[in-house]
Design an enzyme around this catalytic site. Structure first.
Site, PDB file in Angstrom:
ATOM      1  N   GLY A  12     -66.152 -70.764 -21.436  1.00  0.00           N
ATOM      2  CA  GLY A  12     -65.137 -71.763 -21.797  1.00  0.00           C
ATOM      3  C   GLY A  12     -65.629 -72.969 -22.557  1.00  0.00           C
ATOM      4  N   ASN A  14     -65.662 -73.312 -25.783  1.00  0.00           N
ATOM      5  CA  ASN A  14     -64.674 -73.579 -26.845  1.00  0.00           C
ATOM      6  C   ASN A  14     -63.401 -74.201 -26.268  1.00  0.00           C
ATOM      7  OD1 ASN A  14     -65.434 -72.652 -29.692  1.00  0.00           O
ATOM      8  ND2 ASN A  14     -66.182 -70.971 -28.423  1.00  0.00           N
ATOM      9  N   LEU A  85     -60.728 -61.864 -23.502  1.00  0.00           N
ATOM     10  CA  LEU A  85     -61.172 -60.494 -23.769  1.00  0.00           C
ATOM     11  C   LEU A  85     -60.129 -59.410 -23.533  1.00  0.00           C
ATOM     12  CD1 LEU A  85     -64.854 -60.765 -22.509  1.00  0.00           C
ATOM     13  CD2 LEU A  85     -63.908 -61.219 -24.775  1.00  0.00           C
ATOM     14  N   ILE A  88     -53.837 -58.534 -26.292  1.00  0.00           N
ATOM     15  CA  ILE A  88     -52.565 -59.257 -26.132  1.00  0.00           C
ATOM     16  C   ILE A  88     -51.416 -58.254 -26.264  1.00  0.00           C
ATOM     17  CG2 ILE A  88     -51.122 -61.093 -27.117  1.00  0.00           C
ATOM     18  CD1 ILE A  88     -53.706 -62.102 -25.767  1.00  0.00           C
ATOM     19  N   ASN A 102     -56.867 -66.633 -32.802  1.00  0.00           N
ATOM     20  CA  ASN A 102     -58.073 -66.143 -32.120  1.00  0.00           C
ATOM     21  C   ASN A 102     -59.327 -66.589 -32.876  1.00  0.00           C
ATOM     22  OD1 ASN A 102     -59.635 -64.510 -30.271  1.00  0.00           O
ATOM     23  ND2 ASN A 102     -59.835 -62.972 -31.891  1.00  0.00           N
ATOM     24  N   HIS A 104     -63.257 -65.241 -33.550  1.00  0.00           N
ATOM     25  CA  HIS A 104     -64.136 -64.085 -33.404  1.00  0.00           C
ATOM     26  C   HIS A 104     -65.516 -64.458 -33.949  1.00  0.00           C
ATOM     27  CE1 HIS A 104     -65.029 -59.870 -32.767  1.00  0.00           C
ATOM     28  NE2 HIS A 104     -65.716 -59.924 -33.890  1.00  0.00           N
ATOM     29  N   ASP A 145     -58.354 -57.854 -34.007  1.00  0.00           N
ATOM     30  CA  ASP A 145     -59.138 -58.555 -35.033  1.00  0.00           C
ATOM     31  C   ASP A 145     -58.687 -58.267 -36.467  1.00  0.00           C
ATOM     32  OD1 ASP A 145     -60.709 -59.579 -32.960  1.00  0.00           O
ATOM     33  OD2 ASP A 145     -62.106 -57.898 -33.059  1.00  0.00           O
ATOM     34  N   GLU A 174     -68.743 -72.753 -34.124  1.00  0.00           N
ATOM     35  CA  GLU A 174     -67.393 -72.688 -33.541  1.00  0.00           C
ATOM     36  C   GLU A 174     -66.934 -74.081 -33.094  1.00  0.00           C
ATOM     37  OE1 GLU A 174     -67.173 -68.135 -31.878  1.00  0.00           O
ATOM     38  OE2 GLU A 174     -67.891 -69.642 -30.482  1.00  0.00           O
TER      39      GLU A 174
HETATM   40  C1  GAR Z   1     -67.136 -67.215 -28.503  1.00  0.00           C
HETATM   41  O1  GAR Z   1     -68.304 -67.075 -29.242  1.00  0.00           O
HETATM   42  C2  GAR Z   1     -66.006 -66.460 -29.157  1.00  0.00           C
HETATM   43  O2  GAR Z   1     -66.088 -66.397 -30.547  1.00  0.00           O
HETATM   44  C3  GAR Z   1     -66.185 -65.094 -28.551  1.00  0.00           C
HETATM   45  O3  GAR Z   1     -66.505 -65.338 -27.203  1.00  0.00           O
HETATM   46  C4  GAR Z   1     -67.261 -66.540 -27.134  1.00  0.00           C
HETATM   47  C5  GAR Z   1     -66.693 -67.395 -26.023  1.00  0.00           C
HETATM   48  O4  GAR Z   1     -67.542 -68.486 -25.758  1.00  0.00           O
HETATM   49  N1  GAR Z   1     -64.986 -64.288 -28.687  1.00  0.00           N
HETATM   50  C6  GAR Z   1     -65.027 -62.971 -28.852  1.00  0.00           C
HETATM   51  O5  GAR Z   1     -66.058 -62.335 -28.859  1.00  0.00           O
HETATM   52  C7  GAR Z   1     -63.659 -62.322 -29.015  1.00  0.00           C
HETATM   53  N2  GAR Z   1     -63.772 -60.983 -29.485  1.00  0.00           N
HETATM   54  P1  GAR Z   1     -67.053 -69.671 -24.812  1.00  0.00           P
HETATM   55  O6  GAR Z   1     -66.509 -69.021 -23.530  1.00  0.00           O
HETATM   56  O7  GAR Z   1     -68.276 -70.471 -24.557  1.00  0.00           O
HETATM   57  O8  GAR Z   1     -65.988 -70.430 -25.531  1.00  0.00           O
END
Ligand code: GAR
Length: 192
Positions: A12, A14, A85, A88, A102, A104, A145, A174
């Site tokens: 979490g 992000n 993950l 949807i 989203n 990625h 995606d 990100e």
């Molecule tokens: C992020 O890097 C995001 O881009 C990725 O999961 C991570 C979550 O990090 N998302 C995917 O891989 C979706 N297919 P966080 O929990 O530290 O935000």
């Protein structure tokens, strides 16, 4: 004030970064966090930041209509998937048409699709010997995606051999760009 629901299945970072960014926004706020994982780090992050966190079992996410109704009753304008993950469901995509964003951790269409998340993506990039990687922020449609791309940002991979190091660099990218792109999209969608 536009209201954002952030969905996260894991750590979490992000989600927390989005909460902080929108705290100083005059036009939008993160109203709530949603997770399918009762052990997710995002739960503590949300609580510490004073944002309600809702933990729902997987079955609840499969029933898109129930979820859509609940989000609408909470006056949610935009859903942001930040490391979420589960797929949807179509009913939720229909109810929030062009209102699910989203992130990625690759330069889509490379390394997208089912099973491609987090470290799986970074390992694939390193194994392929790619010279660059990056992030894609896109709208969500029925195909994993494949929705309209809102923005992409890249970084050199050079001789990086450690997927954890690449993950760290991707996270930095990100954190810098995701909230800004979400904010710009909200402006475009609801103000322009
Ligand atoms: C992020 O890097 C995001 O881009 C990725 O999961 C991570 C979550 O990090 N998302 C995917 O891989 C979706 N297919 P966080 O929990 O530290 O935000």
């Amino acid at each position: 004030m536009r209201k954002i629901a952030v969905f996260s299945s894991g750590n979490g970072t992000n989600a927390e970064n989005l909460i902080e960014f929108f705290k100083s926004s005059p036009s939008a706020e993160v109203k709530l966090l949603v997770t399918n994982n009762s052990k997710a780090g995002v739960i503590g992050r949300g609580k510490r930041r004073g944002i309600p966190v809702f933990i729902f079992p997987k079955d609840y996410f499969l029933d898109g209509e129930k979820l859509a109704k609940w989000l609408i009753s909470n006056h949610i304008d935009l859903i942001v998937l930040a490391g979420f993950l589960l797929k949807i469901p179509p009913a939720l995509i229909k109810a929030f048409d062009e209102r699910i964003v989203n992130i990625h951790p690759s330069l889509l269409p490379k390394y997208g699709g089912k099973g491609m998340f987090g470290d799986h993506v970074h390992k694939a990039v390193i194994d392929a010997g790619d010279h660059e990687s990056g992030i894609t922020i896109h709208l969500v449609n029925e195909e994993y995606d494949k929705g309209e791309i809102l923005a992409q940002f890249s970084i050199p991979v050079l001789g990086l051999k450690d997927s954890k190091l690449l993950a760290q660099k991707i996270h930095e990218l990100e954190h810098k760009n995701f909230p800004v792109v979400v904010s710009d999209y909200l402006q475009r969608k609801f103000v322009a």
